[in-house]
Design a protein around this motif. Sequence first.
Motif, short mmCIF file in Angstrom:
data_model
loop_
_atom_site.label_atom_id
_atom_site.label_comp_id
_atom_site.label_asym_id
_atom_site.label_seq_id
_atom_site.Cartn_x
_atom_site.Cartn_y
_atom_site.Cartn_z
N MET A 103 0.98 -1.13 0.00
CA MET A 103 -0.16 0.04 0.11
C MET A 103 0.82 1.23 -0.02
N GLN A 104 1.83 1.36 0.72
CA GLN A 104 2.80 2.41 0.84
C GLN A 104 3.53 2.61 -0.64
N MET A 105 3.90 1.36 -1.36
CA MET A 105 4.18 1.80 -2.45
C MET A 105 3.28 2.17 -3.63
N GLU A 106 2.03 1.91 -3.51
CA GLU A 106 1.20 2.37 -4.38
C GLU A 106 0.70 3.98 -4.29
N PHE A 107 0.54 4.16 -2.88
CA PHE A 107 0.28 5.42 -2.65
C PHE A 107 1.22 6.14 -1.54
N PRO A 108 2.21 6.53 -2.37
CA PRO A 108 3.36 7.22 -1.48
C PRO A 108 3.12 8.47 -0.91
N THR A 109 3.51 8.95 0.15
CA THR A 109 3.22 10.22 0.88
C THR A 109 4.41 11.24 0.72
N PRO A 110 3.93 12.38 0.25
CA PRO A 110 5.28 13.61 -0.07
C PRO A 110 5.89 13.81 1.19
N VAL A 111 7.28 13.80 1.08
CA VAL A 111 7.90 14.23 2.07
C VAL A 111 7.94 15.57 2.69
N GLY A 112 7.78 16.64 1.63
CA GLY A 112 7.52 18.04 2.09
C GLY A 112 6.45 17.97 2.81
N LEU A 113 5.33 17.59 2.55
CA LEU A 113 3.84 17.68 3.31
C LEU A 113 4.06 17.17 4.76
N LEU A 114 4.79 16.10 4.68
CA LEU A 114 4.84 15.65 6.22
C LEU A 114 5.72 16.49 6.98
N SER A 115 6.67 17.06 6.37
CA SER A 115 7.80 18.03 7.20
C SER A 115 6.96 19.12 7.52
N ALA A 116 6.12 19.91 6.68
CA ALA A 116 5.36 20.79 6.53
C ALA A 116 4.12 20.80 8.05
N ALA A 117 3.90 19.49 7.87
CA ALA A 117 2.67 19.47 8.91
C ALA A 117 3.50 19.33 10.01
N ASP A 118 4.62 18.59 10.17
CA ASP A 118 5.01 18.47 11.43
C ASP A 118 5.73 19.91 11.79
N ASN A 119 6.11 20.86 11.11
CA ASN A 119 6.63 22.02 11.53
C ASN A 119 5.97 23.23 10.85
N PRO A 120 4.79 23.93 11.49
CA PRO A 120 3.81 24.90 10.81
C PRO A 120 4.90 26.00 10.35
N ALA A 121 5.99 26.33 10.88
CA ALA A 121 6.60 27.47 10.83
C ALA A 121 7.33 27.63 9.33
N MET A 122 7.09 26.46 8.83
CA MET A 122 7.98 26.43 7.22
C MET A 122 6.99 26.98 6.40
N LEU A 123 5.59 26.91 6.84
CA LEU A 123 4.49 27.74 5.69
C LEU A 123 4.96 29.01 5.32
N TYR A 124 5.74 29.94 6.07
CA TYR A 124 6.02 31.21 5.68
C TYR A 124 7.69 31.33 5.24
N ASP A 126 11.28 33.27 4.73
CA ASP A 126 12.02 34.02 5.51
C ASP A 126 11.92 35.48 5.65
N TRP A 127 11.62 36.12 4.36
CA TRP A 127 11.48 37.48 4.47
C TRP A 127 10.33 37.94 5.14
N VAL A 128 9.27 37.16 5.09
CA VAL A 128 8.06 37.61 5.98
C VAL A 128 8.18 37.47 7.43
N LYS A 129 9.05 36.54 7.88
CA LYS A 129 9.25 36.46 9.32
C LYS A 129 10.34 37.84 9.82
N TYR A 130 11.17 38.02 8.86
CA TYR A 130 12.29 39.02 9.13
C TYR A 130 11.37 40.54 9.19
N THR A 131 10.48 40.52 8.16
CA THR A 131 9.69 41.77 8.21
C THR A 131 8.96 42.16 9.33
N ILE A 132 8.07 40.96 9.90
CA ILE A 132 7.29 40.85 11.42
C ILE A 132 8.21 41.42 12.38
#
Length: 436
Positions: free
Chosen positions: A17-38, A40-46
């Motif tokens: 099943m994992q081979m048929e429906f692979p999960t994107p690594v980027g989404l897993l990392s973004a879900a684990d770390n919400p700060a990566m949604l923004y 760097d220039w937005v963070k420095y501006t705020i």
Amino acid sequence: MLQRNVKATCRWRVLLMQMEFPTPVGLLSAADNPAMLYSDWVKYTILGISVTLLLLALGILAWQIFRCYTQPRSTHTQQDTLNNDLLYLDEKPGTAGNSSGAPSTRVKDLNTEVQKLSRCLSQALSLPSGSSQTEKDTGEQTTLKKVDGKLRFSIFYDQLQSCLVVTILQVEGLQEHSQKLYPFVKISLMWAGSHGVELESWLNEEGHGIEEPVIWTMLQDWRTRIVKGSCNPLYGDQFSCFLHEDKELRHLNLRMEVRDFDKFSRHTVLGEVRVPLGHLNISYPLELQEDLQIPQKDLVGEVLLSLKILPTSQRLEVGLHKVKTVPPEICSDTALYARISVQCNQCKLRYQKTSAVAHWLVSVFNEVFMFSLPEFPLEQCKISVSVYEIHMNRKSTKHLIGQLTVEKNESSEDKHWSLMMHSVRQPVARWHGLLM
């Protein structure tokens, strides 16, 4: 063995099943770390905006602290001491007395202090020329101690045509004070018509009866042109009036007032000249030059006024019942109405008007008006009644007939006011002279 085979089969199914429906690594990392949604220039501006606001707040706080410690306190102390001396000047004891007694504590009402301070300021800053003409009728004679200037004019009465001609030539010797003068002359032709009105007996200060006063009526009034910025204006304006047979010259007076023009209709009376026409031979043009005198008021009628005070509800009732004036011409369409205004403790209340009543020898109103007083007791109060004449059948401007004032202040009070205060919750009626 069977359990091992089942577990192995489940593992193989999961892997498939994992081979048929692979999960994107980027989404897993973004879900684990919400700060990566923004980015760097937005963070420095705020972060920069937050630091700027923090520095601005710290700068304002430092400036307020510096101002608080560097502001001198001696000036405020001296000013507070001077204000206290003005407020409590009338409450200090006359003698020094012994200081060994127990200290007394005073509880002062804030309203009383504000009233006393306002009276001090009003007495120091009040100017006679700033008050309106309709409100300074009673105090105008006291403010003018000396009148400078002369009025040159001519009078002629044509007996064949029964026409009176008045010419204003020149005003000389006016004194310019703080600002430039805009003088003009108001001419009033007054007729003594007291024989048509039954007046009540007037009393002088000692309570004895005096001679019945004369009631005047204005037959005609004119105004010259305005000469800007001149203390010696030249006019040459001529006015004429046809007189009826019953208007004899011995009952006519000519009143000429020199006024300073004001665009808000607060004209200042600089002086006046009165000429009784019955004492002059004006069958030929007669040129005269008279000194300006202190303005005086003429009696033009009487008003029956009632007053009632209600201290519990802090209300004042003013009743206008009758107005006696010289009767108008036959078949006249004129009407009268009155305007009542009340001023209490430096607070001017909203004025009220009566309905229009036909102008007769005795015009009956019988209207009562209620005024809510802002505070009680009353230290100062002024009741002003102005009577105007209008035409019922056509549109025209109102014409002031006369005014009366009932006043109470710290030094003195009107007799009608004192009678009202001695008859609380009871209306007290009294006749008053209508002056113009």
